[in-house]
Design an enzyme around this catalytic site. Structure first.
Site, PDB file in Angstrom:
ATOM      1  N   CYS A 136       3.551  24.016  -1.521  1.00 15.75           N
ATOM      2  CA  CYS A 136       3.936  24.972  -0.416  1.00 15.75           C
ATOM      3  C   CYS A 136       4.858  26.032  -0.922  1.00 15.75           C
ATOM      4  CB  CYS A 136       4.643  24.164   0.667  1.00 15.75           C
ATOM      5  SG  CYS A 136       5.100  25.325   2.158  1.00 15.75           S
ATOM      6  N   CYS A 139       7.806  26.669   1.710  1.00 17.55           N
ATOM      7  CA  CYS A 139       8.732  25.819   1.645  1.00 17.55           C
ATOM      8  C   CYS A 139       9.725  25.946   0.305  1.00 17.55           C
ATOM      9  CB  CYS A 139       8.268  24.379   1.620  1.00 17.55           C
ATOM     10  SG  CYS A 139       6.830  24.234   2.912  1.00 17.55           S
ATOM     11  N   ASP A 140       9.171  26.215  -0.750  1.00 17.80           N
ATOM     12  CA  ASP A 140       9.903  25.814  -1.878  1.00 17.80           C
ATOM     13  C   ASP A 140      10.063  27.241  -2.616  1.00 17.80           C
ATOM     14  OD1 ASP A 140      10.184  23.108  -1.657  1.00 17.80           O
ATOM     15  OD2 ASP A 140       8.218  22.775  -2.212  1.00 17.80           O
TER      16      ASP A 140
END
Length: 316
Positions: A136, A139-140
Site C-alpha cells: 500500500c 499507507c506507507d
C-alpha cells in the site's frame, strides 16, 4: 453443537468490523463479531500508521486494532476469535456455521472480511514485511521520502502507486515482467513522462536483501532466454501492486459480487442484494482500501442494520 442467537452478526474484524461493532453495540443491539483468521485484519501486519485521524504521532497497527476491539467490547460487543465456515442467506433469520460447528442465528449480517494483497510468493517478502515490503503506497509511501523504491506490476494500479510514490521518493523503479505496460494509455503516458520513474521491463524479482530492512532487490532480466542476466537493484522500499483478492469465497452463490469477487453494494448504503445483509470495508471496496474509509463503511453498515431491525420490529 452450540446455538447462539443475535440481532447483528459481524463476520470479520479490522477497522470496518470493529467500527460496525462499536456502532451496533451503542445502539444496544448486542452484536457478535467473528474476527476471522486474521483478527484485526491487514493492519496488524503494518508497523506504524500515520494517516488515521486522531493519532498525530502515529500508532502501531496492532495497537490501533486492539484499541478498536476493546472499544467495541466496552459497549457490549461479543468478540469471538474464530471464523465463520459457511452461511445460509436463503431465508431470514440467517444461519451461519463457525469453524467448530457451532450455529449462529442472525437477524442481520454485516460482512467485513476484507481483502488480501497478492504477493509474489518469495520467502523474503514475509521476512521484510513491515521492514521495507508493503502492498500500500498510500499507507506507507510517506516513510520513503527522498529514498529509492520499487513498484512491482505493470497495470493501472502499479502506475498509480508509482506516480504517487514519485511525489515522495527520490527515485521510483517499476519492475515489469513483460516488455510493455498493461496499463491504460493515459496512465502509461503519465508514468513515462515522470522524470524520476524508471521502468525495468522483462524483469522478475527473485529475492530481497538487507540487514535490518530492505536494502535492495535481486532481479533477473529476460528469464529463461539466452539473454538472461541477474543483477541487484539498491532500494529502500519494495511495493507490491499486483492486485488484491477479496476474502469472500464463502459467500459465493449467496450474494452478488463482481468478476473479482468484491461484494456489490447499493451505494451510498451498504445493502447487498439480500435484504438484511450488508458489506463494509475492503471486501466491497476495490478502489480505496484505506482504514479510514473502511471504518466509515462499518459505521454505515451498523446504521443500515439498525434501521432494518427497527423497520421490521425486531430491535427490542
Amino acid at each position: 453443537m452450540a446455538i447462539e442467537r443475535t440481532k447483528v452478526l459481524i463476520i470479520g474484524s479490522g477497522p470496518a468490523g470493529y467500527t460496525a461493532g462499536i456502532y451496533a453495540s451503542r445502539a444496544n443491539l448486542h452484536p457478535v463479531i467473528y474476527e476471522g483468521n486474521q483478527p484485526g485484519g491487514q493492519l496488524t501486519q503494518t508497523t506504524e500508521i500515520e494517516n488515521f485521524p486522531g493519532y498525530q504521532d502515529g500508532v502501531q497497527g496492532i495497537e490501533m486494532m486492539s484499541q478498536l476491539r476493546s472499544q467495541a467490547e466496552r459497549f457490549g460487543a461479543h468478540v469471538i476469535s474464530r471464523t465463520i465456515a459457511s452461511v445460509d442467506f436463503s431465508k431470514r433469520p440467517f444461519k451461519c456455521i463457525d469453524d467448530r460447528g457451532d450455529e449462529i442465528i442472525a437477524d442481520t449480517v454485516i460482512i467485513s472480511t476484507g481483502a488480501s494483497a497478492r504477493y509474489l510468493g518469495l520467502p523474503d517478502e514475509e521476512k521484510y514485511m513491515g521492514l521495507g515490503v508493503s502492498a500500500c503506497a498510500t499507507c506507507d509511501g510517506f516513510f520513503y521520502r527522498r529514498k529509492k523504491v520499487a513498484v512491482v506490476g505493470g497495470g493501472d494500479t502499479a502506475c498509480e502507486e508509482a506516480l504517487y510514490l514519485s511525489t515522495l521518493a527520490a527515485k521510483v523503479y517499476m519492475i515489469v515482467r513483460k516488455d510493455h505496460l498493461r496499463a491504460s494509455d493515459i496512465m502509461r503516458k503519465r508514468v513515462e513522462e515522470r522524470e524520476n520513474i524508471e521502468i525495468l521491463f522483462n524483469c522478475n524479482t527473485v529475492g530481497l536483501y538487507g540487514q535490518d530492512g530492505v536494502e535492495g532487490a535481486r532481479l533477473v532480466r529476460h528469464v529463461g532466454t539466452p539473454e538472461q542476466e541477474e543483477f541487484d537493484l539498491p532500494i529502500d522500499g519494495f511495493f507490491l501492486a499486483i492486485g488484491h483478492t477479496p476474502n469472500t469465497s464463502i459467500f459465493k452463490g449467496q450474494i452478488d459480487m463482481d468478476h473479482e469477487g468484491y461484494i456489490k453494494v447499493k451505494a451510498p448504503h451498504t445493502y447487498t442484494n439480500v435484504e438484511g445483509v450488508y458489506a463494509a470495508g475492503d471486501c466491497a471496496d476495490p478502489i480505496y482500501r484505506q482504514a479510514v474509509s473502511a471504518a466509515g463503511t462499518g459505521c454505515r453498515a451498523a446504521i443500515d442494520a439498525e434501521r432494518f431491525l427497527m423497520e421490521h420490529g425486531i430491535d427490542e
